[in-house]
Scaffold this motif. Sequence first.
Motif, short mmCIF file in Angstrom:
data_model
loop_
_atom_site.label_atom_id
_atom_site.label_comp_id
_atom_site.label_asym_id
_atom_site.label_seq_id
_atom_site.Cartn_x
_atom_site.Cartn_y
_atom_site.Cartn_z
N GLY A 335 36.65 35.27 33.31
CA GLY A 335 35.34 35.70 33.10
C GLY A 335 34.67 35.94 32.59
O GLY A 335 35.23 36.13 31.54
N VAL A 340 37.44 39.10 36.39
CA VAL A 340 38.86 39.23 36.33
C VAL A 340 39.78 39.26 35.92
O VAL A 340 40.52 38.64 34.63
CB VAL A 340 39.27 37.53 37.27
N GLU A 411 36.56 32.31 45.96
CA GLU A 411 36.72 32.56 44.41
C GLU A 411 37.45 32.58 43.90
O GLU A 411 38.05 32.31 42.89
CB GLU A 411 35.57 32.98 44.15
N GLU A 412 38.33 33.95 45.02
CA GLU A 412 39.79 34.47 44.55
C GLU A 412 40.51 32.99 44.28
O GLU A 412 41.77 33.43 43.78
CB GLU A 412 40.01 35.74 45.34
N TRP A 415 41.04 31.04 40.50
CA TRP A 415 41.41 32.25 39.70
C TRP A 415 42.93 32.77 39.71
O TRP A 415 43.53 32.58 39.00
CB TRP A 415 40.94 33.48 39.77
N ARG A 418 44.68 28.98 38.51
CA ARG A 418 44.24 29.07 37.36
C ARG A 418 44.82 29.60 36.29
O ARG A 418 46.11 29.29 35.78
CB ARG A 418 42.78 29.64 36.92
N TRP A 419 45.65 31.21 37.01
CA TRP A 419 47.17 32.12 36.82
C TRP A 419 48.02 30.93 36.90
O TRP A 419 49.10 31.59 36.20
CB TRP A 419 47.25 33.85 37.56
#
Length: 434
Positions: A335, A340, A411-412, A415, A418-419
Amino acid sequence: MSNRLKPLSHAAWEAQQARIVLSAAKRLDWRRWPLPQQVEYLFSLYGSLPVINAQLGDNSALAQFYRHCIHEQKEQQRTQCASLLRGLATKRTELLWRPELAPALAAVARWLPQRCRELTDWQPRSRNPFRQLESLVRHLFDHYGDIPAWVINSWTAGRLHDGLNIAELTVHLGRGGALRTFRGLPVPLSRKVEHHLRLAPAGYSFLHALRYAQLAARDQLAWLGPVLDSRLSRQLGRDDEFWLRVVDFFAATPMVDPYQLGPVCDWIHQKRAVGIKDEPAQPGFSLKGRSMSSVLTQTAQWHRELAQAPYRVPETTLTLDTTWVPLPVPDFSGGSKCPVRITQLRTYWNLLDEGRTLRHCVASYFDSCRRGRSAIFSLTLNGTRAVTLEVQANRTIVQARGLFNRRPNDEEGVWIRRWATENRLLVPKHLLGE
């Protein structure tokens, strides 16, 4: 002088041998050889794992095949592995280039005498090694072509010991055996549950497939998401029928948030197995005669007590500084405007603080963390705690909870995905509301 004459320890001798072999291996580029020659070279090797890893490369395909097919294996298993790998080396297959498939091919070799077709008759129809493995397993063991897709998928997902022996189950079903007669089942199956178990989605683990079948047999598939989001997707015990009755209890109650099932199951588990406050454990606890309102009230009260008592130590050997060996899953940062962070929590105090901030019961998972069964991660947005994540030892994210056990927002979720992608973590479809 005396130290020079002191014999080397076994570990020091292995390290010395590894260095010698490593220097020699730099002059031997086996990766350029054709596959048949690589296989013959593999079965000519002998030595300890450190020496072989130094010679072949720690993460190389041949090193992994040596570990699973040759190292500490009986002569019969080594012979069967040699037969399988030599046969595959003569075909246009990508299987021998993928080190992560070594355990699966070792299992194929283990059950090769039980095959229903010959390896020489198999030809790969795809360049994808995982599809090739599925094709190979079906060719060798699926005589009638009706092995459930989730069983075959378990081979490519590395879940060969997922609550039961997947390889043995594959051979049993491939011969026409019934699921309910498989001797390795942890729970008995009715004919109706068996029918739905065969229809479970391909990407499911055994436990997820079983939950799918149990709910389908009860006409409660609408509750699959909440069930897979609760501890019922992570544990299977002798009291399994009790937990299914908990789902019945929820399903029979109108106007109740389905995702309250997870927190309620955590409260029931605490009450039955551990005890709350000064109360001893109540193994015979049941919901008979209780209302949904009272159950939700007591669950919320327990969560508040966990959040409001950050310094309470539940056992004499536990302190606020108690730590454990973390799971080998890297933290994450990203981010720009809103930084983040996803960070693994490593102490009991971290768990207490996380639960107190987000008003949930993550502190009750300290024992799972200490035993290496799970790891707890905290996702923060611009320094503010947002979501708590539980990752199991099999690298599956099994829980994602925000304030008061809410589910992650869009939004969460971005992420988290992606992680997970960067670290090859499995994200079940139900977890983020897909």
